[in-house]
Design a protein around this motif. Structure first.
Motif, PDB file in Angstrom:
ATOM      1  N   THR A 129      -5.095 -13.651  12.103  1.00 17.00           N
ATOM      2  CA  THR A 129      -5.729 -12.348  12.308  1.00 17.00           C
ATOM      3  C   THR A 129      -4.987 -11.498  13.325  1.00 17.00           C
ATOM      4  O   THR A 129      -4.755 -10.299  13.104  1.00 17.00           O
ATOM      5  CB  THR A 129      -7.186 -12.547  12.756  1.00 17.00           C
ATOM      6  N   GLU A 130      -4.614 -12.097  14.465  1.00 20.66           N
ATOM      7  CA  GLU A 130      -3.983 -11.326  15.537  1.00 20.66           C
ATOM      8  C   GLU A 130      -2.652 -10.725  15.101  1.00 20.66           C
ATOM      9  O   GLU A 130      -2.341  -9.574  15.419  1.00 20.66           O
ATOM     10  CB  GLU A 130      -3.778 -12.222  16.763  1.00 20.66           C
ATOM     11  N   PRO A 161     -10.859  -8.106  12.450  1.00 16.06           N
ATOM     12  CA  PRO A 161     -11.621  -9.197  11.810  1.00 16.06           C
ATOM     13  C   PRO A 161     -12.736  -8.708  10.894  1.00 16.06           C
ATOM     14  O   PRO A 161     -12.999  -9.318   9.849  1.00 16.06           O
ATOM     15  CB  PRO A 161     -12.189  -9.967  13.009  1.00 16.06           C
ATOM     16  N   LYS A 162     -13.379  -7.602  11.258  1.00 25.49           N
ATOM     17  CA  LYS A 162     -14.465  -7.057  10.436  1.00 25.49           C
ATOM     18  C   LYS A 162     -13.941  -6.583   9.092  1.00 25.49           C
ATOM     19  O   LYS A 162     -14.536  -6.840   8.032  1.00 25.49           O
ATOM     20  CB  LYS A 162     -15.155  -5.902  11.170  1.00 25.49           C
ATOM     21  N   ASP A 172      -6.945  -1.847  15.485  1.00 26.45           N
ATOM     22  CA  ASP A 172      -7.648  -2.347  16.664  1.00 26.45           C
ATOM     23  C   ASP A 172      -8.060  -3.805  16.467  1.00 26.45           C
ATOM     24  O   ASP A 172      -8.587  -4.179  15.413  1.00 26.45           O
ATOM     25  CB  ASP A 172      -8.879  -1.485  16.946  1.00 26.45           C
ATOM     26  N   LYS A 173      -7.838  -4.650  17.527  1.00 24.41           N
ATOM     27  CA  LYS A 173      -8.101  -6.080  17.407  1.00 24.41           C
ATOM     28  C   LYS A 173      -9.571  -6.401  17.215  1.00 24.41           C
ATOM     29  O   LYS A 173      -9.917  -7.461  16.678  1.00 24.41           O
ATOM     30  CB  LYS A 173      -7.562  -6.802  18.649  1.00 24.41           C
ATOM     31  N   LYS A 207      -8.967   3.755  -1.194  1.00 27.98           N
ATOM     32  CA  LYS A 207     -10.125   4.600  -1.510  1.00 27.98           C
ATOM     33  C   LYS A 207     -11.432   3.934  -1.117  1.00 27.98           C
ATOM     34  O   LYS A 207     -12.382   4.608  -0.700  1.00 27.98           O
ATOM     35  CB  LYS A 207     -10.129   4.914  -3.007  1.00 27.98           C
ATOM     36  N   ARG A 208     -11.499   2.608  -1.255  1.00 29.06           N
ATOM     37  CA  ARG A 208     -12.772   1.910  -1.035  1.00 29.06           C
ATOM     38  C   ARG A 208     -12.990   1.484   0.417  1.00 29.06           C
ATOM     39  O   ARG A 208     -14.123   1.503   0.907  1.00 29.06           O
ATOM     40  CB  ARG A 208     -12.831   0.686  -1.953  1.00 29.06           C
ATOM     41  N   TYR A 209     -11.915   1.101   1.109  1.00 35.21           N
ATOM     42  CA  TYR A 209     -12.081   0.495   2.439  1.00 35.21           C
ATOM     43  C   TYR A 209     -11.430   1.286   3.567  1.00 35.21           C
ATOM     44  O   TYR A 209     -11.617   0.945   4.734  1.00 35.21           O
ATOM     45  CB  TYR A 209     -11.511  -0.930   2.435  1.00 35.21           C
ATOM     46  N   GLY A 210     -10.659   2.304   3.255  1.00 33.93           N
ATOM     47  CA  GLY A 210     -10.070   3.115   4.303  1.00 33.93           C
ATOM     48  C   GLY A 210      -8.623   2.767   4.604  1.00 33.93           C
ATOM     49  O   GLY A 210      -8.073   1.776   4.118  1.00 33.93           O
ATOM     50  N   ARG A 211      -7.998   3.598   5.481  1.00 34.03           N
ATOM     51  CA  ARG A 211      -6.567   3.469   5.752  1.00 34.03           C
ATOM     52  C   ARG A 211      -6.217   2.215   6.547  1.00 34.03           C
ATOM     53  O   ARG A 211      -5.164   1.621   6.340  1.00 34.03           O
ATOM     54  CB  ARG A 211      -6.069   4.722   6.491  1.00 34.03           C
ATOM     55  N   ASP A 212      -7.079   1.806   7.481  1.00 32.46           N
ATOM     56  CA  ASP A 212      -6.791   0.587   8.239  1.00 32.46           C
ATOM     57  C   ASP A 212      -6.747  -0.637   7.326  1.00 32.46           C
ATOM     58  O   ASP A 212      -5.854  -1.478   7.438  1.00 32.46           O
ATOM     59  CB  ASP A 212      -7.852   0.383   9.331  1.00 32.46           C
ATOM     60  N   ALA A 213      -7.718  -0.738   6.436  1.00 33.06           N
ATOM     61  CA  ALA A 213      -7.735  -1.842   5.478  1.00 33.06           C
ATOM     62  C   ALA A 213      -6.518  -1.786   4.564  1.00 33.06           C
ATOM     63  O   ALA A 213      -5.927  -2.821   4.218  1.00 33.06           O
ATOM     64  CB  ALA A 213      -9.020  -1.794   4.657  1.00 33.06           C
ATOM     65  N   TYR A 214      -6.121  -0.571   4.197  1.00 36.30           N
ATOM     66  CA  TYR A 214      -4.954  -0.392   3.334  1.00 36.30           C
ATOM     67  C   TYR A 214      -3.690  -0.920   4.011  1.00 36.30           C
ATOM     68  O   TYR A 214      -2.884  -1.622   3.390  1.00 36.30           O
ATOM     69  CB  TYR A 214      -4.806   1.091   2.991  1.00 36.30           C
TER      70      TYR A 214
END
Length: 522
Positions: A398-399, A413-414, A408-409, A376-383
């Motif tokens: 990270t990679e 990192p962000k 997306d690479k 809910k807070r950071y979106g589906r990619d973060a999830y």
């Protein structure tokens, strides 16, 4: 789980709203400084002796403070010294926001017995009551009927004791020896320390345990004339038949002239809510058959769990489980093979006896709750990245996180940095010299610290909801004081708007408290 800064602020707000600023100041001092003697409490609060004494009496009456005697060894051959100290019971303060849930549980279990509900409500409101006080309270609220009021109160109390919703009050001032009171050395928090069950027992838990009456008395009416009639009641309390001589010996050891005080048993209500949370989590993962099997096992092992709080249910045979499953309409349509398949879905090994690991269910519910917050807070990619790290457990570069979670690479990192900045991830920098000098970032989910951070955020959100609710009521107190007939159309619109806002805030607070209990109480 330890007390957090916003947890203390939330608890102090609850006490302030219920008992005023003076009582809240005494409670806050105990929460922040730990157990204190009366002399130190007066010194730190800068209140008069009378104000502190009265505040302590209120907090003890409502089960928010427990007094105990700390015995310290004397120096240079002196005799041991005993000091009375006062400890704030943080969990009991939070329970004050759950009284409506407790009443709903009792109403469901006791089939909406109004007399029991009124008696339990009186104990929740007043903290501790004697039998005489309960009878006086009932006489002031009930109309004369066919049965005498004392008999109604007596029978209602017996039902509540039998269900373990009410218990005798703890000892007023238990004694803690130096060995028990001594705090264990703090341990470093690492990946292996993530399990909450490994956290050492707190001082609050030790004091509560030492003050609690032995089981044979904790849920006993104490009526010697009716002990023969209630032998089955005692067998349910202890999980086995008690010898009559042992019971009489324990009763005779007490003071016959002392007044027995009763209070609501928060442990039993939290246990019921814990079972409900387990059932709801399983419901979100499996079909009704698995839910029905879990409910049947929890109900069948209910009497055993009252005495010994375990993370794993007591063993049951397949025949006993099937017999319990068949007691409701959904279970009658289930075959023995389907029950076995449901047990397998619950992670029960195929042996002669079956056990459910409730700790694993709660831990998975905690993970799902945190993942839901991240989504809910950071979106589906973060999830997706957070979920991958949560399942992996160790440090990941990270990679690899980007490739495994299909993010997306350039964006990965962000997102990872944002999660780390908000304390949802742990980051470790590693310097690489081969094939060239560079800096590699490794990420992982540190559950122990994250769970504490999430819990603190929940306390903060609960406090904000309480403050907003208090603000709305203060802003519209004149409107609420007006009789309904004196409200014109604009005032009625304001009233309807206030009603909706208040309902939304209360509903949000109840849902947030359900999530809060996952991390603090279960």
């Amino acid at each position: 789980m330890v007390m957090t800064q916003y947890g203390i602020k939330y608890a102090v707000h609850i006490i302030t709203a219920h008992f005023g600023n003076l009582v809240a100041k005494v409670c806050e001092t105990l929460l922040r400084r730990g157990p204190l003697t009366l002399r130190l409490l007066i010194r730190f609060t800068e209140l008069t002796s009378s104000q502190v004494n009265n505040s302590l009496l209120i907090l003890i009456q409502h089960n928010c403070v427990q007094a105990f005697t700390a015995v310290t060894e004397g120096e240079f051959g002196d005799a041991p010294k005993a000091d009375t100290q006062y400890l704030a019971l943080f969990s009991n303060v939070l329970h004050r926001m759950r009284f409506s849930k407790f009443l709903a549980i009792a109403s469901e279990k006791l089939r909406k017995d109004k007399d029991c509900e009124e008696l339990l409500e009186g104990l929740l409101q007043n903290g501790r009551l004697s039998m005489e006080q309960m009878v006086e309270r009932a006489q002031s609220s009930k109309h004369a009927g066919n049965r005498p009021i004392p008999d109604i109160v007596h029978d209602s109390l017996f039902k509540l004791l039998n269900a373990h919703f009410v218990e005798r009050c703890p000892a007023p001032e238990p004694s803690l020896s130096p060995k028990v009171e001594e705090q264990p050395p703090p341990k470093k928090r690492g990946a292996k320390a993530a399990k909450i069950s490994e956290v050492p027992e707190t001082l609050e838990q030790r004091v509560v345990e030492s003050a609690r009456p032995m089981e044979v008395l904790r849920f006993s009416m104490g009526d010697t004339n009716t002990e023969a009639e209630k032998s089955e009641h005692y067998s349910q309390i202890s999980g086995q038949k008690r010898k009559h001589d042992d019971l009489e010996m324990v009763q005779d050891s007490g003071d016959a002239d002392s007044v027995i005080l009763w209070r609501a048993n928060f442990d039993e209500f939290i246990r019921c809510l814990r079972h409900k949370a387990c059932i709801e989590h399983v419901r979100s993962q499996f079909d009704d058959g698995v839910v029905n099997v879990l409910s049947a096992i929890l109900e069948a092992t209910r009497s055993s769990e009252k005495i010994v709080k375990t993370e794993i249910t007591v063993p049951l045979s397949l025949d006993n489980i099937y017999e319990e499953v068949m007691k409701n309409e959904v279970g009658r349509s289930m075959t023995l093979d389907r029950v076995e398949a449901s047990l397998s879905s619950l992670g029960c090994p195929g042996m002669d006896d079956y056990q459910i690991n409730l700790r694993k269910i709660i831990e998975q519910a905690q993970i799902d709750e945190v993942e839901s917050i991240v989504l809910k807070r950071y979106g589906r990619d973060a999830y997706r990245m957070f979920r991958f790290l949560s399942k992996t457990g160790g440090l990941v570069e990270t990679e690899k996180i980007s490739d495994s979670s299909f993010v997306d690479k350039n964006e990965a990192p962000k997102i990872l940095y944002r999660l780390w900045k908000d304390e949802y991830l742990y980051m470790e920098k590693v310097a690489l010299t081969v094939p060239r000098h560079s800096l590699c970032l490794l990420w992982r989910v540190d559950r122990y610290n994250l769970w504490e951070h999430v819990l603190d955020e929940m306390y903060h959100a609960s406090l904000n909801l309480q403050l907003r609710q208090a603000y709305e009521m203060e802003e519209n107190k004149e409107l609420l004081s007006l009789p309904p007939d004196n409200r014109n159309e604009p005032l009625m619109k304001r009233f309807d708007r206030l009603k909706k806002v208040r309902g939304l805030l209360q509903s949000s607070l109840l849902k947030l408290d359900d999530a809060l209990m996952l991390f603090h109480d279960f």
